[in-house]
Design an enzyme around this catalytic site. Structure first.
Site, mmCIF file in Angstrom:
data_model
loop_
_atom_site.group_PDB
_atom_site.id
_atom_site.type_symbol
_atom_site.label_atom_id
_atom_site.label_comp_id
_atom_site.label_asym_id
_atom_site.label_seq_id
_atom_site.Cartn_x
_atom_site.Cartn_y
_atom_site.Cartn_z
ATOM 1 N N ASP A 41 0.820 -1.208 0.000
ATOM 2 C CA ASP A 41 0.000 0.000 0.000
ATOM 3 C C ASP A 41 0.857 1.261 0.000
ATOM 4 O OD1 ASP A 41 -2.201 -1.742 0.231
ATOM 5 O OD2 ASP A 41 -2.008 -1.743 2.409
ATOM 6 N N GLU A 200 -11.241 1.210 -3.616
ATOM 7 C CA GLU A 200 -10.530 1.626 -2.405
ATOM 8 C C GLU A 200 -9.234 2.343 -2.773
ATOM 9 O OE1 GLU A 200 -9.822 -2.054 -0.372
ATOM 10 O OE2 GLU A 200 -8.616 -2.872 -1.994
#
Length: 534
Positions: A41, A200
Site C-alpha cells: 500500500d 478503495e
C-alpha cells in the site's frame, strides 16, 4: 565597470566552466520491486529533491515504516510514523488487522500521514516537521471506512477521501477542518469505480487544472487494478477514463509479477511516475513475501489521461528515472545488538511488554525474557522479527539459552501468523537440553515435533530460504550445521491461510514459558540476514 562587477563576472564564468565539466551520474536501469518484502500500500510525496513513502504495517509495532529516496531507485528506511502505544493501540489485534493503507502528504512545512487502525479506533492522522520523526499525537477523525487520503487544494480547502461500503462500496469524501481537526459536512459518494469489487485506496490530485481521482479495484489479489477518473471539481462528478484500468496484470497468467494495484502518483524533474504494490508468486498462485513496492513511468496522452509504462507489462528490469543517482550506505548483514536502540528493520508483535526485552542487562546481547504468551497466542509474545525481503536468503542467530523446565523454549520462528508458522529452538525434554523443530499449518502440527539432544554451549540456529521451501538448521561449536526439517513456503501464503493474510513472512527471535513466565532469559548474541545474490 566596478571591480566588484568584474569579479562577479569572472566568478560566474568559472562556476559555469565547473558545472559544464561536472558529470552527473544517473541510473541506467532499476530492478522491480524497488522496495522488496512486505511493504504494501505505498503512498509517496515529494519535497524538493527528496521522496518519501509510507506503508501498511498491520499488527506489527512500531507502525507505518517510512522510506526516503532521491532517485526513486535506491530507498532507505528512516523511521516509523507510529512509535508510541498512544498512537498505535494494537492490544490483542487480530492478524492482518491494525494499520491499513496510509497516505503521506506535505503541506505548508508539515508532513501529514493519515491511515486506518481497522479494529483500533478507525481513521486518524499524525504530523511531523521531520519525516524521520517524532510524529505528533493522533488526531482521530472518523471511525468508519478505510484507506483515507488527504488533498490540499489551492483555495485552502482540505479534502478527506476514503473507501466506504465494503466489497460493493465506493469512494466517499468530506472536508477536513485542519484547525479543529474535525470533519465537516456530510459524507458524499464521489465515484463508484468501474465495477470492480473493493473500490478503495483513493488519491486525489490537481493536474493541469483538472482533478484526478485514482483508486484501486478488484481486491488486493489477482484481480487487482488501478483505475482513474477526473472532474472539474474536487468533489466531482468524476468521469471515468475510457481506457481503464491504467495498470493491471489480472490477465497476465504466468507473469512473475501479479496483483498490481494500490498506487500513488508523483511528479519529478523526469516526468511522472507511479509507485504501487505487487506480488511475486512462486509454484503457482503462492505468494509468501507479501505485497511489495514497484515503480513505473507515467506519460499523459493527447486527451489528458495517464498511461503507465506505455501500456506495457511491468518488468523486473526497466529504464530508470533520469534523476541523479543517490545511494545509501549498505546496512550490515549482522546485527550484534551493540547499540542502545534497535535497528529500524525490527518489529514487535502488537504492543510489546517492555519487561520482555533488554539490550542492557547483558551488553552486546538481545535478551528476551519469555512470558506466559507463546507464538500461537493472539497477544504480544517476547518476539522480535524482520521481514523476509528476498526469495533466496539466510536468516541466523546465535543463542545462549539454558532452560530450567520443560515449558521454557527460545529460538527462531518463520511467521506467517499465529496458526501458520515454523520454529526451531532450544528446550528441555525429559530434563535434557534439546533442539527442536515444529511446523504448524492452520493451527495443527504437520508432523510430530522433532527433538535432538544437545550438549552445553551457544547454538547457531538458521533458516535457508528458497523460493518453494525453507530448511532449518542448528550448529554447535565448530560442527557443521545439522538439518532439522523443511517447510513449504506455500503454507505461509495468502492463498493457503485461513482468512486474510495481508503480511509477508517474518523471520524472528522469540522466547516463551508456554503458559508460565520463563525463569531463564534467552540471550541472542547476534542475528544476521543474508540475501543470496542471483
Amino acid at each position: 565597470m566596478s571591480r566588484f562587477v568584474v569579479l562577479y563576472m569572472v566568478l560566474s564564468f568559472m562556476f559555469l566552466i565547473i558545472l559544464t565539466n561536472c558529470s552527473v551520474e544517473y541510473n541506467e536501469t532499476y530492478t522491480n520491486p524497488v522496495i522488496p518484502g512486505g511493504f504494501p500500500d505505498p503512498s509517496i510525496c515529494r519535497v524538493g529533491d527528496d521522496y518519501y513513502t509510507v506503508h501498511s504495517s498491520f499488527e506489527y509495532f512500531p507502525g507505518v515504516p517510512i522510506f526516503h529516496s532521491k532517485d526513486l531507485v535506491h530507498w532507505r528506511q528512516i523511521g516509523f510514523c507510529l512509535t508510541r502505544e498512544s498512537q498505535l493501540p494494537l492490544e490483542k489485534m487480530r492478524y492482518s488487522g491494525g494499520i491499513y493503507a496510509p497516505t503521506i502528504r506535505y503541506h505548508d512545512g508539515l508532513f501529514y500521514m493519515i491511515t486506518t487502525n481497522v479494529d483500533g479506533g478507525g481513521n486518524f492522522y499524525v504530523t511531523a516537521k521531520d519525516p524521520a520523526g517524532r510524529w505528533s499525537r493522533p488526531v482521530w477523525v472518523d471511525r468508519a471506512g478505510m484507506d483515507p487520503s488527504l488533498f490540499f487544494d489551492d483555495d485552502g480547502k482540505v479534502y478527506y477521501t476514503r473507501h466506504e461500503g465494503g466489497g460493493d462500496g465506493y469512494i466517499a469524501q468530506r472536508l477536513l477542518n485542519l484547525k479543529e481537526g474535525k470533519l465537516e459536512g456530510d459524507l458524499k459518494k464521489i465515484w463508484g469505480g468501474t465495477g470492480g469489487i473493493w473500490a478503495e485506496g483513493p488519491h486525489l490530485y490537481k493536474i493541469n487544472g483538472k482533478y484526478y481521482l485514482m483508486i484501486s479495484e478488484g481486491g488486493t489479489s489477482y484481480g487487482h487494478m488501478i483505475t482513474i477518473a477526473r472532474s472539474d471539481s474536487p468533489s466531482g462528478p468524476f468521469k471515468s477514463n475510457p481506457d481503464n484500468p491504467i495498470l493491471t496484470h489480472k490477465d497476465r497468467e504466468g507473469h512473475q509479477f501479479r496483483a498490481l494495484g494500490h498506487g500513488d502518483l508523483v511528479e519529478t524533474p523526469d516526468g511522472w511516475w507511479v509507485v504501487f504494490l505487487g506480488i511475486r508468486p512462486e509454484g503457482g498462485h503462492y505468494n509468501h513475501l507479501g505485497r511489495e513496492m514497484f515503480l513505473a513511468p507515467v506519460k499523459w496522452d493527447e486527451n489528458g489521461w495517464p498511461v503507465v509504462n506505455e501500456n506495457n507489462e511491468i518488468e523486473e528490469t526497466m529504464t530508470a528515472p533520469k534523476l541523479p543517482k543517490y545511494t545509501f550506505k549498505e546496512t550490515p548483514a549482522r546485527d550484534n545488538f551493540d547499540d542502545s536502540n534497535l535497528a529500524l528493520c525490527w518489529n514487535y508483535l502488537r504492543n510489546p511488554y517492555k519487561e520482555n526485552y533488554s539490550l542492557t542487562q547483558r551488553p552486546g546481547f538481545l535478551r528476551l525474557n519469555g512470558s506466559a504468551i507463546n507464538m500461537g497466542d493472539q497477544d504480544s509474545p517476547a518476539f522480535l522479527g524482520r521481514r523476509q525481503t528476498a526469495m533466496e536468503c539466510r536468516a541466523a542467530a546465535k543463542l545462549d539459552f539454558n532452560p530450567e523446565s520443560d515449558n521454557e523454549e527460545a529460538g527462531l520462528v518463520i511467521r506467517g501468523n499465529e496458526i501458520n508458522r515454523a520454529e526451531i529452538g532450544i528446550t528441555l525434554k525429559d530434563s535434557k537440553r534439546n533442539v527442536f523443530f515444529r511446523n504448524m499449518v492452520k493451527g495443527k502440527l504437520v508432523e510430530p515435533v522433532r527433538y535432538e539432544e544437545i550438549g552445553e554451549g551457544e547454538v547457531i540456529l538458521s533458516v535457508e530460504a528458497k523460493p518453494l521451501s525453507y530448511e532449518l538448521f542448528y550448529q554447535m561449536n565448530d560442527e557443521s550445521p545439522k538439518s532439522m526439517g523443511k517447510v513449504l513456503t506455500k503454507y505461509l501464503t495468502f492463498e493457503e491461510v485461513v482468512g486474510y493474510l495481508f503480511t509477508g513472512v517474518y523471520f524472528g527471535m522469540y522466547a516463551t514459558g508456554n503458559g508460565i513466565n520463563s525463569t531463564t532469559p534467552a540471550d541472542f548474541d547476534w542475528f544476521e540476514f543474508i540475501v543470496h545474490k542471483k
